[in-house]
Scaffold this motif. Structure first.
Motif, PDB file in Angstrom:
ATOM      1  N   ARG B  75       0.877  -1.186   0.000  1.00 11.31           N
ATOM      2  CA  ARG B  75       0.000   0.000   0.000  1.00 11.31           C
ATOM      3  C   ARG B  75       0.909   1.229   0.000  1.00 11.31           C
ATOM      4  O   ARG B  75       1.838   1.301   0.811  1.00 11.31           O
ATOM      5  CB  ARG B  75      -0.907  -0.018   1.226  1.00 11.31           C
ATOM      6  N   VAL B  76       0.671   2.142  -0.906  1.00  8.86           N
ATOM      7  CA  VAL B  76       1.648   3.211  -1.152  1.00  8.86           C
ATOM      8  C   VAL B  76       1.014   4.597  -1.081  1.00  8.86           C
ATOM      9  O   VAL B  76      -0.203   4.750  -1.212  1.00  8.86           O
ATOM     10  CB  VAL B  76       2.316   3.044  -2.533  1.00  8.86           C
ATOM     11  N   PHE B  77       1.889   5.568  -0.896  1.00  7.84           N
ATOM     12  CA  PHE B  77       1.430   6.957  -0.797  1.00  7.84           C
ATOM     13  C   PHE B  77       2.501   7.897  -1.329  1.00  7.84           C
ATOM     14  O   PHE B  77       3.699   7.645  -1.173  1.00  7.84           O
ATOM     15  CB  PHE B  77       1.136   7.312   0.668  1.00  7.84           C
ATOM     16  N   THR B  78       2.072   8.963  -1.955  1.00  6.71           N
ATOM     17  CA  THR B  78       2.997  10.047  -2.290  1.00  6.71           C
ATOM     18  C   THR B  78       2.208  11.350  -2.289  1.00  6.71           C
ATOM     19  O   THR B  78       0.989  11.352  -2.118  1.00  6.71           O
ATOM     20  CB  THR B  78       3.709   9.816  -3.639  1.00  6.71           C
ATOM     21  N   SER B  98      -1.715   0.825 -15.251  1.00  6.14           N
ATOM     22  CA  SER B  98      -1.275  -0.331 -14.467  1.00  6.14           C
ATOM     23  C   SER B  98      -2.346  -0.781 -13.483  1.00  6.14           C
ATOM     24  O   SER B  98      -2.197  -1.825 -12.847  1.00  6.14           O
ATOM     25  CB  SER B  98      -0.004   0.006 -13.680  1.00  6.14           C
ATOM     26  N   ARG B  99      -3.360   0.049 -13.314  1.00  4.16           N
ATOM     27  CA  ARG B  99      -4.476  -0.230 -12.401  1.00  4.16           C
ATOM     28  C   ARG B  99      -4.000  -0.398 -10.960  1.00  4.16           C
ATOM     29  O   ARG B  99      -4.514  -1.250 -10.206  1.00  4.16           O
ATOM     30  CB  ARG B  99      -5.277  -1.450 -12.877  1.00  4.16           C
ATOM     31  N   VAL B 100      -3.034   0.406 -10.567  1.00  2.00           N
ATOM     32  CA  VAL B 100      -2.542   0.346  -9.183  1.00  2.00           C
ATOM     33  C   VAL B 100      -3.283   1.372  -8.328  1.00  2.00           C
ATOM     34  O   VAL B 100      -3.497   2.498  -8.755  1.00  2.00           O
ATOM     35  CB  VAL B 100      -1.016   0.601  -9.101  1.00  2.00           C
ATOM     36  N   PRO B 101      -3.670   0.979  -7.114  1.00  2.00           N
ATOM     37  CA  PRO B 101      -4.443   1.888  -6.262  1.00  2.00           C
ATOM     38  C   PRO B 101      -3.548   2.860  -5.488  1.00  2.00           C
ATOM     39  O   PRO B 101      -3.586   2.936  -4.266  1.00  2.00           O
ATOM     40  CB  PRO B 101      -5.178   0.928  -5.321  1.00  2.00           C
ATOM     41  N   ALA B 154      -9.825   3.456  -4.174  1.00  2.00           N
ATOM     42  CA  ALA B 154      -8.786   3.037  -5.125  1.00  2.00           C
ATOM     43  C   ALA B 154      -8.664   1.518  -5.151  1.00  2.00           C
ATOM     44  O   ALA B 154      -8.572   0.906  -6.217  1.00  2.00           O
ATOM     45  CB  ALA B 154      -7.448   3.661  -4.741  1.00  2.00           C
ATOM     46  N   GLU B 155      -8.686   0.909  -3.961  1.00  2.00           N
ATOM     47  CA  GLU B 155      -8.487  -0.535  -3.892  1.00  2.00           C
ATOM     48  C   GLU B 155      -9.734  -1.298  -4.331  1.00  2.00           C
ATOM     49  O   GLU B 155      -9.661  -2.474  -4.675  1.00  2.00           O
ATOM     50  CB  GLU B 155      -8.043  -0.925  -2.469  1.00  2.00           C
ATOM     51  N   HIS B 156     -10.869  -0.624  -4.330  1.00  2.00           N
ATOM     52  CA  HIS B 156     -12.091  -1.271  -4.803  1.00  2.00           C
ATOM     53  C   HIS B 156     -12.173  -1.263  -6.327  1.00  2.00           C
ATOM     54  O   HIS B 156     -12.537  -2.265  -6.936  1.00  2.00           O
ATOM     55  CB  HIS B 156     -13.318  -0.588  -4.201  1.00  2.00           C
ATOM     56  N   ARG B 191      -7.609  -5.323   4.453  1.00  2.00           N
ATOM     57  CA  ARG B 191      -6.277  -5.612   3.896  1.00  2.00           C
ATOM     58  C   ARG B 191      -6.368  -5.682   2.388  1.00  2.00           C
ATOM     59  O   ARG B 191      -7.283  -6.289   1.835  1.00  2.00           O
ATOM     60  CB  ARG B 191      -5.816  -6.965   4.435  1.00  2.00           C
ATOM     61  N   TRP B 192      -5.400  -5.088   1.728  1.00  2.00           N
ATOM     62  CA  TRP B 192      -5.413  -5.068   0.269  1.00  2.00           C
ATOM     63  C   TRP B 192      -4.739  -6.322  -0.276  1.00  2.00           C
ATOM     64  O   TRP B 192      -3.669  -6.712   0.191  1.00  2.00           O
ATOM     65  CB  TRP B 192      -4.706  -3.814  -0.239  1.00  2.00           C
ATOM     66  N   ALA B 193      -5.358  -6.931  -1.274  1.00  2.00           N
ATOM     67  CA  ALA B 193      -4.850  -8.219  -1.782  1.00  2.00           C
ATOM     68  C   ALA B 193      -3.947  -8.077  -3.004  1.00  2.00           C
ATOM     69  O   ALA B 193      -3.532  -9.063  -3.588  1.00  2.00           O
ATOM     70  CB  ALA B 193      -6.026  -9.137  -2.108  1.00  2.00           C
ATOM     71  N   GLY B 194      -3.649  -6.858  -3.411  1.00  2.00           N
ATOM     72  CA  GLY B 194      -2.792  -6.677  -4.592  1.00  2.00           C
ATOM     73  C   GLY B 194      -3.597  -6.430  -5.852  1.00  2.00           C
ATOM     74  O   GLY B 194      -4.819  -6.624  -5.876  1.00  2.00           O
ATOM     75  N   VAL B 195      -2.896  -6.009  -6.888  1.00  2.00           N
ATOM     76  CA  VAL B 195      -3.564  -5.729  -8.165  1.00  2.00           C
ATOM     77  C   VAL B 195      -4.078  -7.048  -8.748  1.00  2.00           C
ATOM     78  O   VAL B 195      -3.303  -8.000  -8.882  1.00  2.00           O
ATOM     79  CB  VAL B 195      -2.585  -5.073  -9.172  1.00  2.00           C
ATOM     80  N   PRO B 196      -5.367  -7.137  -9.086  1.00  2.00           N
ATOM     81  CA  PRO B 196      -5.887  -8.385  -9.639  1.00  2.00           C
ATOM     82  C   PRO B 196      -5.080  -8.819 -10.870  1.00  2.00           C
ATOM     83  O   PRO B 196      -4.777  -8.000 -11.735  1.00  2.00           O
ATOM     84  CB  PRO B 196      -7.321  -8.029 -10.035  1.00  2.00           C
TER      85      PRO B 196
END
Lengths: 96, 396, 304
Positions: B75-78, B98-101, B154-156, B191-196
């Motif tokens: 899980r990332v932030f900037t 890339s469909r990254v949240p 984002a993660e949804h 908890r985030w499961a990663g990019v599908p």
């Protein structure tokens, strides 16, 4: 012909041979191994070593995978016993 | 136990990211964003936040790093502003594709040249077509809550989210903020499961060259072409309209605060005239509305919270019974007009509604905008002729 | 222990046949042997826009049995930084992260993010496969193109400037391992990847990758051209471990008892040098001789 496209949101490829098709079709020259001239010793294997595409086998008598060999001719050039020759044509049949 | 702190919006963004348990942060300094990442660097170095902090060499690299970290499951932030955001432009497209949240705070600042460090929203508005969700906040509490909601959204939908708030006006102004409880945040944010479709458990080539047409995998599966993936991104952004609403509703049920989801309304129940704006300018518009009501005009305000995806449907409903619409915004699509005004006009064109429509560009590069100026501009637009103009341009 | 014969190399091939790369591609041969030193399923490769992108195939198929994450041209150093940080953050261990970028992606557009990654001591191997130009876009000049080379963006005068001293720039970051290699010397190349894999911290490898279509020589001569580059001192094989410089393989043998071939022998077989003047050849020879002497001196000092 399946026209149902699999659901995916992002692009990730998976490994399989022949990504670019049968790259043997690219060939204008085909390598021939003269197994009598080949040392048949695993102290050599230079053709295997130098083949960029990894299509030369490591077991003797050596075989070249002509389905994918692009015909670059490095193996013939580098063979210390001149056991490999390049002949015009895409396949052994063309040449023969 | 309630935890109220007097903090700036920048501190609020950092605290919220920390509450979300971000695992990788990469950022590059730029005013007025810098305090966000300074605060996070402090939390990481003191051990308060267990995360990797990358002091990268540019904003392009910041975004590249968080994209890649997200692709391996973190899980990332900037955070960034202005020219820093523009320097990321290539990577913003890459993130969405890339469909990254990824969640990013964009502390809105005018764009050079010439240099300004002060606020407008030209930076994020000029990135509207990158495939990101953009949410605009009006105060530090909303920044806190929106960062938390942003991860949920984002993660949804697997689309990156930019949380935008005005530089200095909010970023450096201290106000009381009710800090959410960490356990509640954990409950809100699974908890985030990663990019599908992306995993480190098997060999794969992520984001390869792709053809225009679908191509078959040897096992028979036909996989999409470039345009098909682009359509999917667009569909998911449109679907995010619902996700943003749901995320806000569920946030309200846990934390007792709602920010309106896609947009918020102020005194719109009986309004004949709507002022439409985003961020702190929308907050300020409420003061203008109060003043105009005292003068006998039934004025209300709509604050656009989600700019992308654009909440055309909700805006149209909210404007269904007004006679006039006046948009105030801190951006300009050069050669035409304000971006929000253009989008809103387009939304109305799809309906029978034809309110008198005015729009004003205001507050570029930190030029002060007072409620009195908004009142004057809106009153003239309502009572005289509709106008598309600028507020307080000097020397003309 | 140095690998002495082809038979000692692992038989594992992580590149499945039928790739999109050109016949006789120096990068292909490099990658093939590099991957013999790396582990299937535990290697994450980061690739910017380049010939390597093409080699890795068109969606949804890849010929390469690694995890590969593509990134935009300028972003390689940053992308690996994110991968390494992400793996650490999520507690995934045992992966080797390797960036493979061309010379354009390293010397030019990628230098900023590479420098950042090296300066932070990022735990990864960076490989620059140097084919001395923008070959994937059709042979444009890069700052790694040699003086005297015709490219499509130095079409009339040929390149006027010498190749950038990229390794000097990399070395200034004081990283634990730097090596040069050539696919014409696959055993040395393989050994260096094995060494690089065994070290932690930032590691940089520069592989001179002859490109038949870009340089203008027959496909069959790939190995000959790679060897000529080393024999003439155009490309020198060495490694620098914690600052200790050592010539390796053919370059070591040349220093011990050989005679370098002339640069003229190297340029004559490549059409990209068709406009090189005698004066340019002389200057290129001087450039190579001076560097060679420096490197031999350094080798002798560090291995005295």
């Amino acid at each position: 012909m399946a026209d149902k496209i699999r659901e995916t949101i992002s692009a990730a490829s998976k490994p399989a041979p022949g990504e670019a098709g049968r790259t043997g079709d690219w060939r204008s020259q085909t390598p021939f191994i003269d197994h009598d001239k080949c040392s048949q010793k695993d102290t050599c294997l230079l053709c295997w070593l130098y083949c960029p595409d990894g299509v030369v086998g490591r077991d003797f008598p050596l075989e070249i995978d002509l389905e994918y060999c692009k015909g670059c001719g490095i193996c013939a050039e580098e063979c210390p016993r001149e056991a490999i020759t390049m002949a015009e044509g895409k396949t052994r049949d063309d040449v023969a | 136990m309630t935890d109220i702190r007097i903090i700036t919006a920048n501190e609020a963004a950092a605290v919220a990211a920390s509450l979300c348990g971000v695992q990788v942060i990469a950022a590059y300094p730029i005013t007025p964003q810098t305090p966000v990442t300074e605060a996070l660097a402090g939390m990481v170095e003191s051990g308060e936040l267990k995360a990797e902090y990358l002091t990268v060499e540019s904003e392009h690299s910041a975004m590249a790093s968080v994209i890649a970290a997200s692709q391996v499951g973190a899980r990332v932030f900037t955070a960034t502003s202005a020219n820093g955001l523009l320097y990321m432009h290539e990577m913003l497209h890459w993130a969405a594709g890339s469909r990254v949240p990824v969640v990013m705070a964009c502390v809105n600042r005018g764009v050079g040249a010439p240099w300004t460090i002060l606020n407008d929203q030209q930076d994020s508005i000029s990135q509207r077509d990158t495939g990101w969700i953009q949410l605009y906040c009006r105060n530090s509490q909303e920044v806190t809550d929106t960062v938390i909601q942003a991860y949920r959204i984002a993660e949804h939908v697997n689309v990156p989210v930019m949380v935008c708030y005005d530089g200095f006006v909010l970023s450096h102004a201290s106000t009381p903020v009710d800090i959410p409880d960490r356990e509640d945040v954990d409950r809100y944010l699974p908890r985030w499961a990663g990019v599908p479709g992306i995993s480190l458990d098997s060999c794969m080539n992520v984001n390869p060259l792709i053809l225009s047409e679908p191509r078959q995998f040897p096992d028979g599966d036909l996989m999409p072409g470039y345009m098909d993936l682009r359509y999917r991104l667009q569909e998911d952004l449109v679907a995010a309209l619902e996700t943003i609403e749901t995320a806000d509703r569920e946030f309200e049920s846990l934390f007792g605060r709602s920010w309106g989801g896609l947009l918020w309304e102020y005194r719109m129940e009986d309004a004949e005239h709507a002022l439409v704006s985003m961020g702190s300018l929308a907050s300020e518009s409420t003061l203008a509305a109060d003043d105009m009501r005292r003068q006998g005009l039934r004025v209300g305000v709509i604050g656009v919270r989600a700019y992308r995806p654009f909440p055309a449907g909700r805006l149209v409903s909210a404007l269904a019974s007004v006679k006039t619409v006046t948009v105030f915004e801190k951006d300009i699509s050069y050669g035409y007009g304000g971006a929000v005004a253009m989008d809103l006009k387009a939304a109305l064109f799809d309906t029978e509604l034809r309110p008198r429509f005015s729009s004003f560009v205001a507050g570029l590069g930190g030029r002060d905008v007072t409620p009195e100026q908004l009142v004057r501009a809106a009153t003239a637009a309502i009572t005289e002729e509709p106008v598309h103009g600028w507020i307080d341009v000097r020397g003309r | 222990m140095a690998t002495k014969a082809a038979r000692e190399l692992p038989s594992q091939e992580l590149i499945l046949p039928g790739t999109r790369s050109c016949a006789a591609c120096g990068l292909m041969l490099t990658y093939r042997h590099a991957l013999k030193a790396l582990d299937e399923g535990k290697t994450i490769v980061a690739v910017p826009a380049s010939c390597m992108t093409v080699l890795h195939g068109v969606y949804p198929i890849t010929p390469v049995k690694v995890i590969c994450i593509n990134n935009p041209f300028a972003a390689t150093g940053a992308s690996v930084s994110g991968i390494v940080a992400g793996l650490k953050a999520v507690g995934k261990e045992g992966y080797t992260v390797v960036a493979f970028a061309g010379d354009g992606g390293t010397y030019d557009i990628g230098i900023q993010s590479l420098s950042g990654a090296l300066e932070r001591g990022t735990n990864f191997i960076y490989v620059c496969y140097d084919n001395e130009g923008y070959m994937n876009t059709g042979t444009q000049r890069s700052s790694a193109s040699p003086a005297g080379a015709i490219t499509t963006t130095t079409p009339v005068l040929a390149k006027l400037q010498h190749k950038k001293d990229m390794i000097g720039i990399v070395e200034a970051h004081r990283i634990p391992y730097i090596a040069t290699a050539s696919p014409a010397f696959p055993l040395d190349l393989y050994d260096k990847f094995v060494t690089a894999k065994s070290i932690s911290g930032s590691r940089y490898m520069e592989v001179h990758a002859p490109c038949p279509p870009g340089w203008g020589f027959p496909n069959k001569d790939l190995i000959k051209m790679g060897k000529l580059a080393v024999d003439s001192g155009i490309h020198v094989l060495y490694e620098i471990r914690d600052g200790k410089f050592s010539l390796t393989s053919r370059s070591l043998r040349l220093a011990e008892k050989g005679r370098k071939k002339s640069v003229a022998d190297y340029v004559v077989g490549q059409t990209r040098f068709r406009k090189i003047s005698d004066e340019q050849v002389r200057r290129l020879q001087e450039f190579c001789d001076e560097r060679w002497e420096e490197l031999v001196k350094r080798h002798n000092k560090d291995n005295g």
